[in-house]
Motif scaffolding. Structure first.
Motif, short mmCIF file in Angstrom:
data_model
loop_
_atom_site.label_atom_id
_atom_site.label_comp_id
_atom_site.label_asym_id
_atom_site.label_seq_id
_atom_site.Cartn_x
_atom_site.Cartn_y
_atom_site.Cartn_z
N TYR A 89 -21.12 7.03 43.47
CA TYR A 89 -20.66 5.72 43.18
C TYR A 89 -19.38 5.26 43.45
O TYR A 89 -18.34 6.02 42.83
CB TYR A 89 -21.23 5.43 41.74
CG TYR A 89 -22.59 5.34 41.52
CD1 TYR A 89 -23.40 4.28 41.82
CD2 TYR A 89 -22.89 6.80 41.28
CE1 TYR A 89 -24.84 4.49 41.42
CE2 TYR A 89 -24.41 6.95 41.11
CZ TYR A 89 -25.19 5.86 41.20
OH TYR A 89 -26.72 6.01 41.22
N LEU A 145 -28.80 -5.32 35.30
CA LEU A 145 -28.14 -4.07 36.12
C LEU A 145 -27.39 -3.05 35.24
O LEU A 145 -26.64 -3.74 34.33
CB LEU A 145 -27.57 -4.37 37.41
CG LEU A 145 -28.15 -5.08 38.43
CD1 LEU A 145 -27.31 -5.29 39.53
CD2 LEU A 145 -29.45 -4.69 38.64
N THR A 146 -27.72 -1.85 35.30
CA THR A 146 -26.79 -0.78 34.78
C THR A 146 -25.23 -0.64 35.47
O THR A 146 -25.25 -1.39 36.40
CB THR A 146 -27.38 0.52 34.56
OG1 THR A 146 -27.45 1.22 35.88
CG2 THR A 146 -28.62 0.57 34.06
N ARG A 197 -24.26 1.62 37.05
CA ARG A 197 -24.37 2.37 38.45
C ARG A 197 -25.08 1.44 39.38
O ARG A 197 -24.52 1.13 40.43
CB ARG A 197 -25.23 3.67 38.23
CG ARG A 197 -24.29 4.85 37.51
CD ARG A 197 -25.20 6.08 37.29
NE ARG A 197 -26.33 6.04 36.69
CZ ARG A 197 -26.96 6.96 36.56
NH1 ARG A 197 -26.79 8.32 36.99
NH2 ARG A 197 -28.29 7.01 35.92
N GLU A 198 -26.13 0.81 38.88
CA GLU A 198 -26.77 -0.34 39.78
C GLU A 198 -25.65 -1.55 40.25
O GLU A 198 -25.70 -1.89 41.43
CB GLU A 198 -27.97 -0.87 38.99
CG GLU A 198 -29.01 0.26 38.81
CD GLU A 198 -30.07 -0.33 38.02
OE1 GLU A 198 -31.34 0.03 37.87
OE2 GLU A 198 -29.94 -1.25 37.06
N SER A 215 -22.38 -1.11 40.32
CA SER A 215 -21.74 -0.60 41.48
C SER A 215 -21.98 -0.72 42.61
O SER A 215 -21.68 -0.88 43.88
CB SER A 215 -21.10 0.84 40.89
OG SER A 215 -20.60 1.69 42.15
N THR A 216 -23.40 -0.17 42.77
CA THR A 216 -24.15 -0.24 44.19
C THR A 216 -24.18 -1.40 44.75
O THR A 216 -24.13 -1.63 45.93
CB THR A 216 -25.70 0.63 43.97
OG1 THR A 216 -25.57 1.78 43.62
CG2 THR A 216 -26.63 0.49 45.40
N ALA A 217 -24.65 -2.37 44.03
CA ALA A 217 -24.82 -3.84 44.41
C ALA A 217 -23.76 -4.53 44.96
O ALA A 217 -23.46 -4.96 46.00
CB ALA A 217 -25.30 -4.77 43.28
#
Length: 467
Positions: A290, A352-353, A355-356, A358-360
């Motif tokens: 990530y 969103l968490t 990690r989510e 970060s991805t977004a």
């Protein structure tokens, strides 16, 4: 021998009532064989660069517009030679009177493909793509609920010509007044744009009040502009047409600056604990792969701070004279691209968490830099962040994204002398800037939000007291 026919594809409305797009490049040439949904062109709207897929399978018969041309929605851009085989391409055929394409309520000329002969195909078998309805897909079992609704509507309502599309006369903003476009032809509208003439102020002398070229020229007392030659080597000036994303952004920012009463507050905070947290997370296997940056943590901090300060996640609806409070957060992230500034947003970012999120953020920035952000991702934002720190800037007075109540600017993280427990120490500090709409947010509310945001970045454990 299989008979062929010519089918014309008109530029579709690519989102939110956009009235024109520029042809950036063709991915096909006359004589090329194309398949259904093959990308045939790249066009730039006022918001983003979009790839156009082909609504037909066949041979390119003609390209009606050249790269660099600004085309009105509904104008033909390409013609195809296809087999005249009823349902071979899956596009409903007009019955001589120009019936509308079902499913999106588009009439011929509004961006839907049009045809000149053939028999009608059941709309229940047509699958949607970016520009309308394309290939026949053989389904088994009962038609879907949506398909049954389309069939009922098609049977119960005769096709009627669609009225001219109503378009905004100013930069897009939620709640803006929408007016019908003055009657004129595409060449006249282009002439008006070239001369900087507002057609709303030009009386039409043509039939039925149609605005003519002479009307536009007479409004300024100026001759029609000629196409300028490219600048020669050594020229002291270079002129670049204002269009596309940059034109839209400029209009939106001017409207925002002179519509919403801006207030900007500043806060410099010790973010040493946040930088330590980032270092620990990067070494944690749960976050392996990530991309984690100060923006990642700051974005999460903004989302947490909004829970206690919801007024900053709202909109002023001028038309209805209401304040709209959002119970979700579509987090906008300002992104500098070669075509200008864009502010795509992450839908429901508050759910969103880390990690989510970060991805977004990674997907959002990569897509924006590639110029591939979709119009839907550029609309519907509720609050924004601009990360000016990546350019080495400490603070600024950001302008609100139209329709939003607040925007946060993140400054650069720098080592600086800082007082800790009455002693001088070297710490990592960051300046935060918060601009807000004073119609929606008063000084106390803005200050409390900024203080909460600063408290989280100073000590991430403070999140536990706010959730």
């Amino acid at each position: 021998m299989t008979a062929t026919m010519i089918k014309e594809f008109r530029l579709p409305d690519l989102g939110e009532g956009l009235t024109e797009s520029e042809i950036l490049s063709w991915k096909v040439a006359v004589g090329d064989t194309v398949t259904l949904n093959q990308v045939i062109a790249e066009v730039e709207t006022a918001k983003a660069v979009v790839e156009l897929p082909s609504p037909f399978a066949g041979t390119v018969a003609a390209l009606h517009e050249q790269p660099g041309t600004v085309v009105e929605v509904g104008k033909p851009i390409v013609s195809f030679e296809v087999d005249d085989a009823g349902s071979s391409n899956g596009v409903a055929v007009t019955g001589g009177s120009g019936s509308a394409a079902v499913g999106r309520g588009e009439a011929a000329g509004s961006g839907a493909p049009t045809e000149t002969a053939g028999t009608e195909v059941s709309p229940a078998k047509r699958e949607p793509n970016l520009v309308g309805y394309g290939a026949v897909v053989e389904h088994t079992g009962r038609p879907t609920r949506r398909a049954r609704g389309v069939i009922r509507e098609a049977v119960s309502k005769p096709a009627v010509p669609q009225q001219p599309r109503a378009v905004p006369v100013a930069a897009p903003e939620v709640g803006a007044v929408i007016a019908e476009r003055p009657r004129s032809t595409p060449p006249v509208r282009k002439l008006a744009r070239d001369l900087g003439v507002d057609l709303e102020s030009v009386p039409g002398s043509g039939p039925g009040g149609l605005i003519t070229r002479e009307d536009v020229q007479n409004s300024l007392g100026a001759p029609e502009p000629t196409t300028g030659a490219p600048a020669a080597q050594g020229e002291r000036e270079t002129r670049t047409p204002i269009k596309g994303v940059r034109k839209f952004t400029a209009a939106a920012m001017v409207q925002s600056a002179f519509t919403a009463p801006h207030v900007t507050e500043f806060l410099t905070v010790d973010v040493t604990a946040t930088m330590d947290l980032l270092a620990r997370l990067k070494g944690n296997k749960a976050f392996e792969g990530y991309k984690l940056t100060p923006l990642t943590i700051a974005s999460k901090a903004v989302l947490v701070a909004l829970r206690n300060n919801p007024t900053l996640n709202s909109r002023w609806d001028e038309a209805s004279q209401e304040i709209v409070q959002f119970n979700y957060v579509n987090l906008g992230i300002a992104a500098a691209t070669p075509r200008g500034l864009t502010v795509p947003n992450i839908k429901d970012a508050d759910r969103l968490t880390l990690r989510e999120l970060s991805t977004a953020l990674t997907e959002l920035t990569d897509t924006a830099r590639a110029g591939k952000t979709s119009p839907s991702d550029l609309s519907g934002g509720t609050i924004s962040i601009t990360n000016i720190g990546v350019f080495g800037i400490d603070a600024g007075t950001p302008i609100l994204n139209p329709g939003e109540a607040a925007i946060v600017a993140l400054g650069a993280v720098r080592k600086a002398p800082w007082v800790v427990n009455d002693e001088l120490a070297i710490r990592q500090v960051m300046s935060l800037s918060l601009s807000f709409d004073h119609r929606l947010v008063d000084g106390e509310q803005g200050s409390r939000f900024l203080a909460d945001l600063g408290a989280i970045l100073c000590d991430p454990a403070m999140v536990m007291t706010m959730i």
